[in-house]
Design a protein around this motif. Structure first.
Motif, short mmCIF file in Angstrom:
data_model
loop_
_atom_site.label_atom_id
_atom_site.label_comp_id
_atom_site.label_asym_id
_atom_site.label_seq_id
_atom_site.Cartn_x
_atom_site.Cartn_y
_atom_site.Cartn_z
N ASP A 151 37.17 -7.97 23.14
CA ASP A 151 36.67 -7.89 24.51
C ASP A 151 35.44 -6.99 24.60
N GLU A 152 35.47 -5.88 23.89
CA GLU A 152 34.32 -4.97 23.90
C GLU A 152 33.10 -5.63 23.28
N GLU A 153 33.32 -6.38 22.19
CA GLU A 153 32.22 -7.09 21.54
C GLU A 153 31.61 -8.14 22.46
N ALA A 154 32.47 -8.90 23.18
CA ALA A 154 31.96 -9.91 24.11
C ALA A 154 31.18 -9.28 25.26
N ALA A 155 31.67 -8.16 25.77
CA ALA A 155 30.97 -7.47 26.85
C ALA A 155 29.62 -6.95 26.39
N ARG A 156 29.58 -6.42 25.16
CA ARG A 156 28.32 -5.90 24.62
C ARG A 156 27.30 -7.02 24.44
N LEU A 157 27.79 -8.15 23.89
CA LEU A 157 26.89 -9.30 23.69
C LEU A 157 26.36 -9.84 25.02
N LYS A 158 27.22 -9.89 26.01
CA LYS A 158 26.81 -10.34 27.34
C LYS A 158 25.76 -9.42 27.94
N GLN A 159 25.95 -8.12 27.82
CA GLN A 159 25.01 -7.14 28.36
C GLN A 159 23.66 -7.24 27.67
N GLU A 160 23.68 -7.47 26.32
CA GLU A 160 22.43 -7.60 25.60
C GLU A 160 21.64 -8.81 26.08
N ARG A 161 22.34 -9.91 26.32
CA ARG A 161 21.66 -11.11 26.77
C ARG A 161 21.12 -10.93 28.19
N ALA A 166 16.33 -10.08 31.68
CA ALA A 166 15.63 -9.26 32.67
C ALA A 166 14.27 -8.81 32.15
N ALA A 167 14.22 -8.45 30.84
CA ALA A 167 12.95 -8.04 30.27
C ALA A 167 11.95 -9.19 30.22
N LYS A 168 12.45 -10.37 29.89
CA LYS A 168 11.58 -11.55 29.85
C LYS A 168 11.05 -11.91 31.23
N LYS A 169 11.90 -11.78 32.23
CA LYS A 169 11.47 -12.09 33.59
C LYS A 169 10.46 -11.09 34.11
N SER A 170 10.61 -9.84 33.73
CA SER A 170 9.67 -8.81 34.21
C SER A 170 8.28 -8.98 33.62
N LYS A 171 8.18 -9.66 32.47
CA LYS A 171 6.87 -9.86 31.85
C LYS A 171 6.10 -11.01 32.48
N LYS A 172 6.74 -11.83 33.29
CA LYS A 172 6.04 -12.94 33.94
C LYS A 172 5.05 -12.42 34.98
N PRO A 173 3.84 -12.98 35.05
CA PRO A 173 2.87 -12.51 36.06
C PRO A 173 3.33 -12.86 37.47
N VAL A 174 3.19 -11.89 38.36
CA VAL A 174 3.57 -12.08 39.76
C VAL A 174 2.42 -12.75 40.52
#
Length: 264
Positions: A151-161, A166-174
């Motif tokens: 369960d901890e591994e699944a939660a960690r993987l989900k958080q990483e994704r 979020a990082a990819k979306k923030s790089k998009k030009p507004v």
């Protein structure tokens, strides 16, 4: 006796004179004399006076008719100028209506377009480790607490994704809303230094403002106005701020008008 003879001689003398009997002849002669000395007779003077009055009346009528004709021509010219001005105003109103309809349709399209919803991919479930059924001797090798680690591994993987998305979306030009504005800057008179006036206008600098091309347009009586273009960011710069900043140069600028406003 001598006295009576004298009286008789006087009567005889008076009887011999015929001047009183020809009085009408003398009167007629006197009348002709005065007519020749003083000019035309009274009837001729009246006739001349009537002719002069008639001539003055004809001249007055001619002046009145000419003044009426001039007034009619002036009225016709003014009506023509008003008609031309009315046509120009109708054209401006039609252009403004078309621009307003275009703007309203664009705003309607923007309002109907839904905002892009953030799609978060679901993390794949970690594979469940299957435990093979073995002999009773292998029971000691079974990890009874392995589910917590998975369960901890699944939660960690989900958080990483989620963080990666979020990082990819923030790089998009507004998308930044911008507008192109054409300003008419009018001077006080024909003696205003237009080069200095343009220098003052371009000295207005702020975040989201970019000055463009400019030109001088004749207004009348030797006066020219400065027509200058600029691009602004709608969230940072407005037309009211521009007018307020430019009109601060009171020695050169009389007024500022927005000649054209277009969304980019």
């Amino acid at each position: 006796m001598p006295k009576q003879s004298n009286n008789m001689s006087g009567l005889q003398c008076l009887a011999s004179e015929n001047i009183w009997f020809d009085k009408h002849c003398y009167d007629e002669a006197e009348k002709r004399f005065y007519e020749g000395a003083n000019g035309p007779s009274a009837q001729q003077q009246v006739k001349t006076t009537l002719q002069q009055a008639k001539g003055r009346q004809q001249k007055r009528q001619h002046r009145n008719s000419s003044s009426h004709a001039g007034g009619d021509q002036e009225l016709v010219s003014r009506m023509k100028s008003l008609e031309l001005e009315n046509q120009a105003l109708h054209k401006v109103v039609a252009e403004m209506r078309a621009a307003l309809q275009k703007l309203e349709s664009r705003v309607g399209v923007l309002e109907k377009t839904p905002a892009a919803a953030a799609v978060v991919p679901c993390a794949k479930a970690a594979p469940v480790k299957q435990v093979e059924n073995g002999d009773d001797d292998d029971d000691d090798d079974i990890d009874l607490f392995g589910s917590d680690e998975e369960d901890e591994e699944a939660a960690r993987l989900k958080q990483e994704r989620v963080d990666a998305y979020a990082a990819k979306k923030s790089k998009k030009p507004v998308l930044i809303a911008k507008s192109s504005i054409l300003l008419d800057v009018k001077p006080w008179d024909d003696e205003t230094d237009m080069g200095k006036l343009e220098e003052c206008v371009r000295s207005v600098q702020m975040d989201g403002l970019l000055w463009g091309a400019s030109k001088l347009v004749p207004v009348g009586y030797g006066i020219k106005k400065l027509q200058i273009n600029c691009v602004v960011e709608d969230d940072k710069v407005g037309t009211d701020i521009l007018e307020e900043e430019i009109t601060k140069f009171e020695d050169f600028v009389q007024s500022v008008d927005v000649a054209a406003f277009n969304k980019i």
